[in-house]
Design a protein around this motif. Structure first.
Motif, PDB file in Angstrom:
ATOM      1  N   HIS A  26      31.538 -12.348   1.688  1.00  0.00           N
ATOM      2  CA  HIS A  26      31.055 -13.566   2.323  1.00  0.00           C
ATOM      3  C   HIS A  26      30.671 -13.347   3.785  1.00  0.00           C
ATOM      4  N   ARG A  27      31.392 -12.463   4.476  1.00  0.00           N
ATOM      5  CA  ARG A  27      31.092 -12.268   5.898  1.00  0.00           C
ATOM      6  C   ARG A  27      29.751 -11.574   6.131  1.00  0.00           C
ATOM      7  N   ARG A  28      29.209 -10.955   5.084  1.00  0.00           N
ATOM      8  CA  ARG A  28      27.924 -10.283   5.228  1.00  0.00           C
ATOM      9  C   ARG A  28      26.731 -11.196   4.911  1.00  0.00           C
ATOM     10  N   LEU A  29      27.012 -12.414   4.487  1.00  0.00           N
ATOM     11  CA  LEU A  29      25.922 -13.340   4.178  1.00  0.00           C
ATOM     12  C   LEU A  29      25.207 -13.744   5.459  1.00  0.00           C
ATOM     13  N   GLY A  30      23.900 -13.767   5.425  1.00  0.00           N
ATOM     14  CA  GLY A  30      23.113 -14.169   6.579  1.00  0.00           C
ATOM     15  C   GLY A  30      22.947 -13.105   7.627  1.00  0.00           C
ATOM     16  N   GLN A  31      23.510 -11.907   7.420  1.00  0.00           N
ATOM     17  CA  GLN A  31      23.395 -10.832   8.389  1.00  0.00           C
ATOM     18  C   GLN A  31      22.124 -10.023   8.119  1.00  0.00           C
ATOM     19  N   PRO A  32      21.517  -9.478   9.167  1.00  0.00           N
ATOM     20  CA  PRO A  32      20.328  -8.635   8.951  1.00  0.00           C
ATOM     21  C   PRO A  32      20.689  -7.393   8.159  1.00  0.00           C
ATOM     22  N   PHE A  33      19.762  -6.966   7.336  1.00  0.00           N
ATOM     23  CA  PHE A  33      20.028  -5.827   6.463  1.00  0.00           C
ATOM     24  C   PHE A  33      18.730  -5.076   6.231  1.00  0.00           C
ATOM     25  N   SER A  34      18.823  -3.795   6.188  1.00  0.00           N
ATOM     26  CA  SER A  34      17.655  -2.956   5.929  1.00  0.00           C
ATOM     27  C   SER A  34      17.961  -2.060   4.742  1.00  0.00           C
ATOM     28  N   PHE A  35      17.013  -1.963   3.816  1.00  0.00           N
ATOM     29  CA  PHE A  35      17.187  -1.146   2.624  1.00  0.00           C
ATOM     30  C   PHE A  35      16.828   0.302   2.934  1.00  0.00           C
ATOM     31  N   SER A  36      17.511   1.201   2.271  1.00  0.00           N
ATOM     32  CA  SER A  36      17.246   2.632   2.442  1.00  0.00           C
ATOM     33  C   SER A  36      17.610   3.350   1.156  1.00  0.00           C
ATOM     34  N   ASP A  37      17.146   4.578   1.026  1.00  0.00           N
ATOM     35  CA  ASP A  37      17.467   5.388  -0.145  1.00  0.00           C
ATOM     36  C   ASP A  37      18.930   5.819  -0.097  1.00  0.00           C
ATOM     37  N   SER A  38      19.538   5.890  -1.268  1.00  0.00           N
ATOM     38  CA  SER A  38      20.948   6.266  -1.322  1.00  0.00           C
ATOM     39  C   SER A  38      21.198   7.067  -2.583  1.00  0.00           C
ATOM     40  N   THR A  39      22.262   7.795  -2.600  1.00  0.00           N
ATOM     41  CA  THR A  39      22.664   8.575  -3.771  1.00  0.00           C
ATOM     42  C   THR A  39      23.865   7.921  -4.426  1.00  0.00           C
ATOM     43  N   THR A  40      24.198   8.408  -5.607  1.00  0.00           N
ATOM     44  CA  THR A  40      25.311   7.839  -6.355  1.00  0.00           C
ATOM     45  C   THR A  40      26.637   8.160  -5.671  1.00  0.00           C
ATOM     46  N   THR A  41      27.436   7.138  -5.456  1.00  0.00           N
ATOM     47  CA  THR A  41      28.780   7.300  -4.893  1.00  0.00           C
ATOM     48  C   THR A  41      29.786   6.671  -5.836  1.00  0.00           C
ATOM     49  N   ASP A  42      31.030   6.662  -5.392  1.00  0.00           N
ATOM     50  CA  ASP A  42      32.078   6.086  -6.239  1.00  0.00           C
ATOM     51  C   ASP A  42      31.932   4.583  -6.399  1.00  0.00           C
ATOM     52  N   ASN A  43      31.314   3.914  -5.414  1.00  0.00           N
ATOM     53  CA  ASN A  43      31.199   2.463  -5.463  1.00  0.00           C
ATOM     54  C   ASN A  43      29.910   1.991  -6.137  1.00  0.00           C
ATOM     55  N   ILE A  44      29.030   2.920  -6.489  1.00  0.00           N
ATOM     56  CA  ILE A  44      27.748   2.552  -7.093  1.00  0.00           C
ATOM     57  C   ILE A  44      27.672   3.179  -8.472  1.00  0.00           C
ATOM     58  N   LEU A  45      27.335   2.378  -9.453  1.00  0.00           N
ATOM     59  CA  LEU A  45      27.196   2.855 -10.823  1.00  0.00           C
ATOM     60  C   LEU A  45      25.719   3.039 -11.124  1.00  0.00           C
ATOM     61  N   GLU A  46      25.329   4.218 -11.436  1.00  0.00           N
ATOM     62  CA  GLU A  46      23.939   4.521 -11.734  1.00  0.00           C
ATOM     63  C   GLU A  46      23.725   4.484 -13.245  1.00  0.00           C
ATOM     64  N   ILE A  47      22.675   3.787 -13.660  1.00  0.00           N
ATOM     65  CA  ILE A  47      22.336   3.691 -15.079  1.00  0.00           C
ATOM     66  C   ILE A  47      20.926   4.250 -15.238  1.00  0.00           C
ATOM     67  N   PRO A  48      20.804   5.553 -15.401  1.00  0.00           N
ATOM     68  CA  PRO A  48      19.460   6.130 -15.536  1.00  0.00           C
ATOM     69  C   PRO A  48      18.864   5.799 -16.900  1.00  0.00           C
ATOM     70  N   SER A  49      17.544   5.798 -16.964  1.00  0.00           N
ATOM     71  CA  SER A  49      16.861   5.538 -18.228  1.00  0.00           C
ATOM     72  C   SER A  49      16.880   6.788 -19.089  1.00  0.00           C
ATOM     73  N   GLU A  50      17.052   6.616 -20.363  1.00  0.00           N
ATOM     74  CA  GLU A  50      17.087   7.731 -21.293  1.00  0.00           C
ATOM     75  C   GLU A  50      16.627   7.244 -22.657  1.00  0.00           C
ATOM     76  N   ASN A  51      16.209   8.177 -23.465  1.00  0.00           N
ATOM     77  CA  ASN A  51      15.792   7.865 -24.825  1.00  0.00           C
ATOM     78  C   ASN A  51      17.011   7.844 -25.733  1.00  0.00           C
ATOM     79  N   HIS A  52      17.294   6.683 -26.258  1.00  0.00           N
ATOM     80  CA  HIS A  52      18.459   6.523 -27.118  1.00  0.00           C
ATOM     81  C   HIS A  52      17.987   6.454 -28.563  1.00  0.00           C
TER      82      HIS A  52
END
Length: 210
Positions: free
Chosen positions: A123-149
């Motif tokens: 909640h404290r981050r609501l309304g705050q300025p933010f800039s997007f940037s490239d990032s890699t997979t970390t423990d807090n981010i779950l990556e779901i890559p596309s694959e042929n199933h």
């Protein structure tokens, strides 16, 4: 019109466009006024009319060229006084011939449950300025890559293809030989006449008669 009480737009209007006239009153008017009577031209028809009342109809659109017309048959009078009711046809029941199965097959239907993802932010981050940037997979981010199933692979079993016949094409080629090139040039100068030639031309009879 006043004698029979059928004055246009007074006794007879567009809402009430007809009036019944007694046969005896019409014949009496023909006897009194003779040729000046409006009904003199239909005297014999009025005499032969089987009923005691004739129908006089007001025609504001002048369909037959006059403001009024006289109905001369009982059948036509009954159709005007009691017009037949228009019966609206009832819709018929739908008879299935199997087309609903083809329509149902063309519908896009969901074959699995939808995935639900909950995204939250502090909640404290609501309304705050933010800039997007490239990032890699970390423990807090779950990556779901596309694959042929294999479960969701779709094999093409049938394809609707339209073709159009075309004429047979034939490729031909020809070669032409150019003639040898030549360099040409020309030069001209204006023609000048002497005084004697000018004088003889001006005195010529053919020039004077031209």
């Amino acid at each position: 019109q006043e004698l029979f009480g059928c004055c246009a737009d007074e006794d007879i209007t567009q809402k009430s466009t007809y009036k019944l006239l007694k046969k005896d009153i019409i014949m009496e008017d023909i006897k009194k006024r003779a040729e000046t009577s409006d009904f003199s031209s239909v005297k014999q028809i009025v005499l032969d009319y089987p009923e005691e009342e004739l129908l006089l109809v007001f025609d504001p659109d002048l369909t037959y060229g006059q403001s009024f017309y006289l109905v001369l048959t009982p059948e036509a009078k009954n159709r005007i006084l009691a017009p037949p009711e228009t019966v609206t046809p009832e819709p018929k029941g739908w008879i299935s011939l199997g087309s609903e199965k083809e329509i149902d097959e063309e519908f896009v239907k969901e074959t699995r449950e939808k995935l639900k993802i909950l995204v939250q932010k502090v909640h404290r981050r609501l309304g705050q300025p933010f800039s997007f940037s490239d990032s890699t997979t970390t423990d807090n981010i779950l990556e779901i890559p596309s694959e042929n199933h294999s479960r969701f692979s779709i094999k093409l079993m049938q394809r609707d293809v339209g073709i159009q016949p075309v004429t047979v094409l034939q490729n031909d080629s020809t070669q032409t030989h150019r003639s040898p090139q030549r360099n040409n040039f020309s030069q001209y100068s204006p023609r000048q006449l002497s005084n004697e030639e000018l004088k003889s031309i001006l005195q010529d009879e053919s020039l004077k008669s031209f």
